[in-house]
Design an enzyme around this catalytic site. Sequence first.
Site, PDB file in Angstrom:
ATOM      1  N   LYS A 133     -15.737   1.274   0.957  1.00  0.00           N
ATOM      2  CA  LYS A 133     -14.277   1.248   1.050  1.00  0.00           C
ATOM      3  C   LYS A 133     -13.896   1.612   2.468  1.00  0.00           C
ATOM      4  O   LYS A 133     -14.656   2.296   3.169  1.00  0.00           O
ATOM      5  CB  LYS A 133     -13.657   2.251   0.091  1.00  0.00           C
TER       6      LYS A 133
HETATM    7  P1  NAD Z   1      -0.413  -3.095  -2.976  1.00  0.00           P
HETATM    8  O1  NAD Z   1      -0.162  -2.299  -1.759  1.00  0.00           O
HETATM    9  O2  NAD Z   1      -0.377  -4.575  -2.895  1.00  0.00           O
HETATM   10  O3  NAD Z   1       0.627  -2.645  -4.117  1.00  0.00           O
HETATM   11  C1  NAD Z   1       0.785  -1.317  -4.518  1.00  0.00           C
HETATM   12  C2  NAD Z   1       2.036  -1.252  -5.370  1.00  0.00           C
HETATM   13  O4  NAD Z   1       2.177   0.066  -5.892  1.00  0.00           O
HETATM   14  C3  NAD Z   1       3.316  -1.547  -4.584  1.00  0.00           C
HETATM   15  O5  NAD Z   1       4.204  -2.287  -5.392  1.00  0.00           O
HETATM   16  C4  NAD Z   1       3.878  -0.151  -4.336  1.00  0.00           C
HETATM   17  O6  NAD Z   1       5.291  -0.155  -4.154  1.00  0.00           O
HETATM   18  C5  NAD Z   1       3.482   0.523  -5.632  1.00  0.00           C
HETATM   19  N1  NAD Z   1       3.502   1.969  -5.572  1.00  0.00           N
HETATM   20  C6  NAD Z   1       2.999   2.793  -4.621  1.00  0.00           C
HETATM   21  N2  NAD Z   1       3.268   4.077  -4.916  1.00  0.00           N
HETATM   22  C7  NAD Z   1       3.953   4.059  -6.081  1.00  0.00           C
HETATM   23  C8  NAD Z   1       4.541   5.043  -6.904  1.00  0.00           C
HETATM   24  N3  NAD Z   1       4.462   6.344  -6.579  1.00  0.00           N
HETATM   25  N4  NAD Z   1       5.173   4.657  -8.021  1.00  0.00           N
HETATM   26  C9  NAD Z   1       5.281   3.362  -8.364  1.00  0.00           C
HETATM   27  N5  NAD Z   1       4.738   2.379  -7.638  1.00  0.00           N
HETATM   28  C10 NAD Z   1       4.096   2.720  -6.509  1.00  0.00           C
HETATM   29  O7  NAD Z   1      -1.816  -2.582  -3.565  1.00  0.00           O
HETATM   30  P2  NAD Z   1      -2.782  -3.347  -4.589  1.00  0.00           P
HETATM   31  O8  NAD Z   1      -3.758  -4.130  -3.797  1.00  0.00           O
HETATM   32  O9  NAD Z   1      -1.964  -4.024  -5.643  1.00  0.00           O
HETATM   33  O10 NAD Z   1      -3.573  -2.113  -5.210  1.00  0.00           O
HETATM   34  C11 NAD Z   1      -3.072  -1.353  -6.304  1.00  0.00           C
HETATM   35  C12 NAD Z   1      -4.222  -0.606  -6.953  1.00  0.00           C
HETATM   36  O11 NAD Z   1      -5.200  -1.544  -7.418  1.00  0.00           O
HETATM   37  C13 NAD Z   1      -4.992   0.339  -6.017  1.00  0.00           C
HETATM   38  O12 NAD Z   1      -5.480   1.416  -6.775  1.00  0.00           O
HETATM   39  C14 NAD Z   1      -6.152  -0.525  -5.559  1.00  0.00           C
HETATM   40  O13 NAD Z   1      -7.249   0.236  -5.104  1.00  0.00           O
HETATM   41  C15 NAD Z   1      -6.456  -1.249  -6.847  1.00  0.00           C
HETATM   42  N6  NAD Z   1      -7.224  -2.486  -6.703  1.00  0.00           N
HETATM   43  C16 NAD Z   1      -6.794  -3.512  -5.902  1.00  0.00           C
HETATM   44  C17 NAD Z   1      -7.518  -4.686  -5.839  1.00  0.00           C
HETATM   45  C18 NAD Z   1      -7.043  -5.885  -5.057  1.00  0.00           C
HETATM   46  O14 NAD Z   1      -7.649  -6.961  -5.210  1.00  0.00           O
HETATM   47  N7  NAD Z   1      -6.017  -5.787  -4.252  1.00  0.00           N
HETATM   48  C19 NAD Z   1      -8.710  -4.822  -6.570  1.00  0.00           C
HETATM   49  C20 NAD Z   1      -9.124  -3.765  -7.380  1.00  0.00           C
HETATM   50  C21 NAD Z   1      -8.366  -2.610  -7.446  1.00  0.00           C
END
Ligand code: NAD
Length: 443
Positions: A133
């Site tokens: 990561k």
């Molecule tokens: P992103 O930045 O695209 O989106 C994050 C979202 O969460 C945004 O809408 C943001 O406004 C919201 N958010 C942040 N803090 C918040 C809060 N306190 N309350 C409510 N909403 C809140 O990120 P992402 O890529 O969608 O990742 C989200 C999660 O999924 C993370 O834990 C990441 O590690 C995990 N993840 C992502 C991927 C991927 O392919 N992008 C794959 C596996 C896991």
Amino acid sequence: MTSLRDARPARDASHASGFARLAPSAAASAGGRALAAAIQQFDAAADHLSLEPGLRQVLRSPQREVTVRFPVTLDDGSVQVLTGYRVQHNIARGPAKGGLRYHPQTDMDDVRALAMWMTWKCALVDVPFGGAKGGVAVDPAKMSSNELEAVTRRLASELEGVIGPDSDIPAPDVGTNAQTMAWIMDTISMHRGYSVPGVVTGKPIALGGSQGRADATGQGVLYTIEDAARRIGLDLRGATVAVQGFGNVGEAAARLLHAAGARVVAITDVYGGVMDDLGIDVPNLKRHVEEHGSVAGAPGTREVTNEQLFALPVDVLVLAALEGQITAANAGSVRARILAEAANGPVSPDADPILRENGVVVIPDILCNAGGVIVSYLEWAQNRAALAWTLDEVNERLQRQILAAAEAVSARADADDIDPRLAAHAIAVERVAQATALRGLYP
Ligand code: NAD
């Protein structure tokens, strides 16, 4: 039995020394809590497997940690020095793989935790990768596109000796996206003098990205929710859903659940939340976010907070934001039948027994959100073979691979009489332990 002893006797049988090296440096920070959670989950699996002390120490410790500090020139001409991290937790099963996060609270402990979870995730869904990561402590919402490009290209240069198609392959995570990956791919390619598409996944399709990668994590979330719903006799058509987070993962999960006939009644993001008992029109909400930057204030909805969303009497609660959202303090208020961990580490270990007691079916993160890394693997494989598969081919492979893992978790949970999280970690840790023992200790 899986053992390192054949290769080299373990010199220090105390796994406490492994913990000392990995002890969260700032227990009060979100990253410190995430690392403590990751270690606790690993220890539970290691105990369950009676893992020998030498292997336990190896698997508990990140193999490689890199911290870089680098200057970028901002649009106003001032210079800011940023801190970036890359952690490779384990590469016994293949090149290190894991996302790159841009978030102001990112620190080394956070990245260590997320790298460890990547190792288990890749092993659980049986892709030939280890876990990694990366992150930069920066708020992308406060930066222009030019500034983000400068940050990304300089970071890629700093990490050039670390990342590569055979060594460590970043992908999008919180605060990063396909454009970020395009800048990394271009920077590494410029330095090498030829195109290196396999250095990142989650690229734009025009640069060798895969069909289906943008939605892959959300698609996998849908497949694992469908699987869990089938197991408890819940029809997803008409089922009610609440989603925390509306980014890469949350938006896709909400949209795909909506398209599958579920009624998405509440969604929050970092700025606010919206609710509509009759069901939110998710594609319309996405257009609202594109215009206004948040779900907040979408027409025809009323406000909802995170705590209210967590406590809604819905069929499915999807957590797609950040770590540590459900803790012992609020786990008792969760009334959903299925809790889907679309984010990494959204439920802290002290919340698990409360959810179990209340009959909430938790789909553990290393299974629920593994669709992203499965399609990242398919993208990497297509890049290596110079092939381009269709969306149907990609989704078919994704579905097959994630449902095989879901079935393995369910079978293991039944066979060992343990919960799905421990079952998922037991399968994963066992596979990584086996690979580590087979490789032996060098020199
Ligand atoms: P992103 O930045 O695209 O989106 C994050 C979202 O969460 C945004 O809408 C943001 O406004 C919201 N958010 C942040 N803090 C918040 C809060 N306190 N309350 C409510 N909403 C809140 O990120 P992402 O890529 O969608 O990742 C989200 C999660 O999924 C993370 O834990 C990441 O590690 C995990 N993840 C992502 C991927 C991927 O392919 N992008 C794959 C596996 C896991």
